[in-house]
Design an enzyme around this catalytic site. Structure first.
Site, mmCIF file in Angstrom:
data_model
loop_
_atom_site.group_PDB
_atom_site.id
_atom_site.type_symbol
_atom_site.label_atom_id
_atom_site.label_comp_id
_atom_site.label_asym_id
_atom_site.label_seq_id
_atom_site.Cartn_x
_atom_site.Cartn_y
_atom_site.Cartn_z
ATOM 1 N N GLY A 14 2.092 -45.523 41.467
ATOM 2 C CA GLY A 14 3.111 -45.627 40.423
ATOM 3 C C GLY A 14 4.449 -45.074 40.890
ATOM 4 O O GLY A 14 4.571 -44.554 41.995
ATOM 5 N N ARG A 41 -11.331 -50.063 40.957
ATOM 6 C CA ARG A 41 -10.735 -51.319 41.380
ATOM 7 C C ARG A 41 -9.868 -51.160 42.643
ATOM 8 O O ARG A 41 -9.824 -52.022 43.510
ATOM 9 C CB ARG A 41 -9.880 -51.856 40.219
ATOM 10 N N SER A 42 -9.145 -50.034 42.732
ATOM 11 C CA SER A 42 -8.254 -49.816 43.874
ATOM 12 C C SER A 42 -8.949 -49.090 45.029
ATOM 13 O O SER A 42 -8.409 -49.045 46.141
ATOM 14 C CB SER A 42 -7.042 -48.989 43.441
ATOM 15 N N CYS A 130 10.715 -35.914 31.160
ATOM 16 C CA CYS A 130 11.894 -35.981 32.028
ATOM 17 C C CYS A 130 13.172 -35.520 31.336
ATOM 18 O O CYS A 130 13.941 -34.721 31.876
ATOM 19 C CB CYS A 130 12.066 -37.406 32.551
ATOM 20 N N HIS A 250 19.005 -40.041 34.011
ATOM 21 C CA HIS A 250 19.197 -39.815 32.579
ATOM 22 C C HIS A 250 20.450 -38.968 32.363
ATOM 23 O O HIS A 250 20.682 -38.000 33.089
ATOM 24 C CB HIS A 250 18.006 -39.039 31.991
ATOM 25 N N ASN A 323 15.749 -38.982 36.847
ATOM 26 C CA ASN A 323 14.581 -38.808 35.991
ATOM 27 C C ASN A 323 13.257 -38.906 36.742
ATOM 28 O O ASN A 323 12.236 -38.419 36.279
ATOM 29 C CB ASN A 323 14.604 -39.824 34.843
#
Lengths: 345, 345
Positions: A14, A41-42, A130, A250, A323
């Protein structure tokens, strides 16, 4: 000699997980060993770290045996299922999701603000939201010097906070400029919510879903997490959270009231000497923080500092940070670094 | 029968002037005659109005003989040079520049708020700053019902407030997406200021130049004009003005304190029944104002209304309007319409 650390990363593919990997290397975090955990799955797929190829393993309780620090950023349900299992096996979990943030026995930590809370951990440390992290980092030196009674914030939040799909949506819509309000939207404001609106050429006053009191979850996170991190349950905190067509970084327009009066020089000095902050305030040279220049940078930038014209204890601040860095990955690693220094790992 | 009006437009080719022309037609303003005034350089050129071709005349004092209403939007220096000359010749000047706004003998008017001030005019009426107009339009019904003690606003302002060059700059930069922070910038934040910054993928916390107190001129306009329009010299008003990559439509996150406590139903009712406002607040259906949907529309939209969680007299509002319509051209025409109705023309 610094202790060498056995690291696990849950959610490495991610936006936050991959930034954690990159910053572990660039900050020379003392990695003794590292493992990458993901869904079945990964599992088995290759993943690059520090010029070496590793194999992703299935994230199951036993995988945390022998791990010193586990960084979680694979969503609240993964943290819910596995964080306590990891802690049970002796790992310290640093969790990037919101799942444990408000749990009373879980420290919620920005090291510059409440590093001391780390020693009260029970195996899990929560990394704050964040937009909260960058704000409390800037408020802490002022609170320490002059006391703090009220915080009213309006945010200008980047789409990368909603993940890679939101970045792609902004990019796609920007290239379809002439279509105006009819561009396709399927991600923002909230992937799973009923309606979606364009973000290119627009601002959306909704981040995360609504609560019954009319505030969004993002707004309630800023309110509740700020009080917890600063150990100020009675602090007046109010937030309006708005998504803007910015990729990363941000920005926050913050009005605060201090307990005591201070001069502009004193406020500047408190911010200039605080750890993790960069004071960027030079109106004669148009010097002020902007997200496009904060992207990829570690510090929290503060500028547009001015005393309120009616209230001597009122101050206006403009706070900007990346962020994905101070707002997520960097703060997580700083938590681990602080624990190492404080012999908590 | 409505009086027929001899109209002059100074600055017809600009963003505001052309919108005034369009709205005079669409609102069936009783135009008896119309003339278009510009610099000597543009005099003699043709201009279309209501399917007829007119010829631009040179803007000089004698040109205002026989004019009932003159709309000025050609910049402060033109207003300074000619507005009093026009008034001397019997025209009522409705001035869109900031030149006369704070002059004590010049009414500064949003008809929904202080229509009564029109009768004290001395030939010149000032149209307020765009970001101020939409805010006071939304504050007025709450002030009338419950009193008002404090206003803290953070704005999300569209580039069209800086003219057509700024729109083109945003468009150009958006198509150069991949260039990131290195895109060319020569207009924003302020055409004549020292530095220019990209607006695509960015937000810029500077609108107009800085004053010595650290506030920008735009922020001081919001503060001072709000007090004047509402006849509340002691009202606490604070503003942070920020440019965002939106073409048209200013948004505002506003925190107010009322003098008296009110229920959410009472606040909703006051806003729902107020002239010129549209209440757009339905959190179950993600109903809230956004600039992309306000563009081209007359009303001021208000939503995200919620009582502060710590202060029962504190309320949060999100206010959006088309900055070229209610923020400029439309309000100017509404001033003329109100004067006609009140026999002041």
């Amino acid at each position: 000699m610094t202790k060498q650390v056995a690291v696990a990363i849950v959610g490495a593919t991610g936006a936050v997980g991959s930034t954690i990997m990159e910053r572990l290397v660039s900050r020379n975090f003392p990695v003794k060993s590292i493992k990458f955990l993901a869904s079945a799955r990964s599992a088995g797929k290759p993943i690059e770290f520090n010029d070496e190829t590793h194999t992703i393993e299935e994230a199951k309780p036993e995988a945390f045996e022998g791990v010193d620090v586990a960084f979680f950023s694979a969503g609240g349900s993964v943290s819910e299922a596995l964080a306590e299992e990891a802690a049970k096996r002796g790992a310290v979990v640093i969790d990037n999701t919101s799942h444990f943030r408000m749990a009373p026995n879980v420290p919620l930590v920005v090291p510059e603000v409440n590093r001391g809370a780390l020693k009260e951990h029970n195996g899990i440390i929560a990394n704050p939201n964040c937009s909260t992290i960058q704000m409390v980092a800037a408020l802490q030196p002022l609170r320490a010097a002059y006391g703090l009674t009220s915080v009213i914030v309006s945010t200008y939040q980047a789409v990368s906070g909603s993940g890679i799909a939101a970045i792609n949506e902004l990019k796609q819509q920007s290239s379809e400029w002439e279509k105006g309000k009819d561009v396709e939207a399927s991600v923002l404001p909230v992937k799973g919510d009923k309606k979606h609106f364009p973000i290119a050429r627009n601002v959306i006053p909704q981040i995360d879903v609504f609560e019954e009191n009319g505030f969004t979850k993002e707004e309630m996170k800023m309110i509740n997490e700020t009080k917890k991190i600063m150990s100020m349950p009675d602090l007046h905190v109010a937030a309006t959270c708005v998504r803007v067509p910015v990729v990363t970084g941000h920005s926050e327009s913050v009005y605060i009231e201090l307990e005591q009066e201070a001069t502009k020089e004193q406020v500047f000095e408190a911010l200039r000497t605080a750890p993790g902050l960069v004071l960027q305030d030079d109106i004669t040279a148009q010097g002020y923080p902007m997200p496009i220049f904060a992207e990829g940078e570690d510090p929290v930038y503060v500028g547009r500092i001015r005393q309120d014209l009616s209230n001597k204890r009122g101050w206006h601040l403009w706070i900007v940070a990346d962020n994905l860095l101070k707002g997520a990955a960097l703060n997580s690693i700083q938590i681990a670094e602080a624990m190492l220094e404080d012999n908590l790992l």
